[in-house]
Design a protein around this motif. Structure first.
Motif, mmCIF file in Angstrom:
data_model
loop_
_atom_site.group_PDB
_atom_site.id
_atom_site.type_symbol
_atom_site.label_atom_id
_atom_site.label_comp_id
_atom_site.label_asym_id
_atom_site.label_seq_id
_atom_site.Cartn_x
_atom_site.Cartn_y
_atom_site.Cartn_z
ATOM 1 N N UNK A 109 1.144 -1.761 -0.094
ATOM 2 C CA UNK A 109 -0.383 0.582 0.110
ATOM 3 C C UNK A 109 0.638 1.396 -0.220
ATOM 4 N N UNK A 110 1.905 1.146 0.492
ATOM 5 C CA UNK A 110 3.162 2.304 0.732
ATOM 6 C C UNK A 110 3.977 2.389 -0.580
ATOM 7 N N UNK A 111 3.926 1.226 -2.052
ATOM 8 C CA UNK A 111 4.229 1.728 -2.791
ATOM 9 C C UNK A 111 3.596 2.546 -3.781
ATOM 10 N N UNK A 112 1.814 1.862 -3.252
ATOM 11 C CA UNK A 112 0.574 2.136 -4.665
ATOM 12 C C UNK A 112 0.758 4.127 -4.049
ATOM 13 N N UNK A 113 0.741 3.902 -2.730
ATOM 14 C CA UNK A 113 0.346 5.609 -2.238
ATOM 15 C C UNK A 113 1.267 6.739 -2.535
ATOM 16 N N UNK A 114 2.893 5.386 -2.670
ATOM 17 C CA UNK A 114 4.006 7.108 -3.049
ATOM 18 C C UNK A 114 3.901 7.050 -4.582
ATOM 19 N N UNK A 137 8.322 -1.857 -10.158
ATOM 20 C CA UNK A 137 9.761 -1.252 -10.688
ATOM 21 C C UNK A 137 9.904 -0.608 -9.577
ATOM 22 N N UNK A 138 9.335 0.415 -9.137
ATOM 23 C CA UNK A 138 9.619 0.397 -7.625
ATOM 24 C C UNK A 138 9.614 -0.672 -6.450
ATOM 25 N N UNK A 139 9.652 -1.144 -6.034
ATOM 26 C CA UNK A 139 9.513 -2.386 -4.802
ATOM 27 C C UNK A 139 10.548 -2.998 -5.648
ATOM 28 N N UNK A 172 3.546 -14.626 2.608
ATOM 29 C CA UNK A 172 4.194 -13.202 2.408
ATOM 30 C C UNK A 172 3.573 -12.647 3.199
ATOM 31 N N UNK A 173 4.298 -11.824 4.442
ATOM 32 C CA UNK A 173 3.691 -10.939 4.879
ATOM 33 C C UNK A 173 4.055 -9.734 4.725
ATOM 34 N N UNK A 174 2.559 -8.827 4.290
ATOM 35 C CA UNK A 174 3.145 -7.191 3.306
ATOM 36 C C UNK A 174 2.846 -6.140 4.689
ATOM 37 N N UNK A 187 6.004 1.489 6.229
ATOM 38 C CA UNK A 187 6.127 2.529 5.146
ATOM 39 C C UNK A 187 6.882 2.154 4.440
ATOM 40 N N UNK A 188 6.828 1.584 3.494
ATOM 41 C CA UNK A 188 7.270 1.071 2.682
ATOM 42 C C UNK A 188 7.593 0.073 1.812
ATOM 43 N N UNK A 189 8.220 -0.649 0.602
ATOM 44 C CA UNK A 189 7.921 -1.572 0.121
ATOM 45 C C UNK A 189 8.283 -3.041 0.831
#
Length: 153
Positions: A35-40, A51-53, A80-82, A87-89
């Protein structure tokens, strides 16, 4: 069940273990689209988020002085523990079996045998893509770096 693409940073020792034993025991630190990656990147699409991850995982390796070697792994959600709310990937993954590895991404430091400097904010690390059938070649590249390259073997 849904699969999640995770980017697992590997030490040269872990890479060799993955090659010989065809498996790495979890839990392992990784990155993924969170969610943090999508929010950024709110106007981004799935490819940009992936690509960001990937870049976050590569930058983490480089900033710690480790060779940049990443396994792109497709795991079912239950492995996977998301870490929702992070605050990050960053994620944590369970065991990784070689057949679940889609590709290997390797930094220029490993490909050229030289140190890589962490790019400035907004710059990207150059990564080469290797199919898992080329894992032996990537192991040889990592070995050529010498003993300094495997602090977390």
């Amino acid at each position: 069940m849904t699969t999640v693409r995770c980017y697992v940073p590997l030490s040269p020792g872990q890479l060799e273990t993955l090659r010989t034993e065809r498996r790495l025991a979890g839990p392992l630190a990784a990155t993924a689209v969170t969610a943090a990656v999508r929010g950024a990147l709110p106007t981004g699409d799935a490819e940009e988020w992936e690509y960001a991850a990937l870049q976050e995982a590569a930058a983490g390796q480089a900033s710690g002085g480790a060779p940049v070697i990443l396994a792109a792994v497709d795991l079912t959600e239950d492995r996977v523990d998301l870490q929702d709310g992070g605050e990050d990937a960053s994620v944590t993954v369970g065991d990784v079996d070689l057949p679940r590895v889609a590709a290997l991404h390797v930094g220029d430091d490993v490909v050229t045998g030289g140190a890589v400097s962490l790019p400035s904010a907004g710059e990207e690390l150059e990564l080469s893509w290797y199919d898992t059938t080329e894992i032996g070649h990537v192991v040889e590249l990592a070995r050529a770096l010498g003993p300094r390259s495997d602090p977390g073997a």
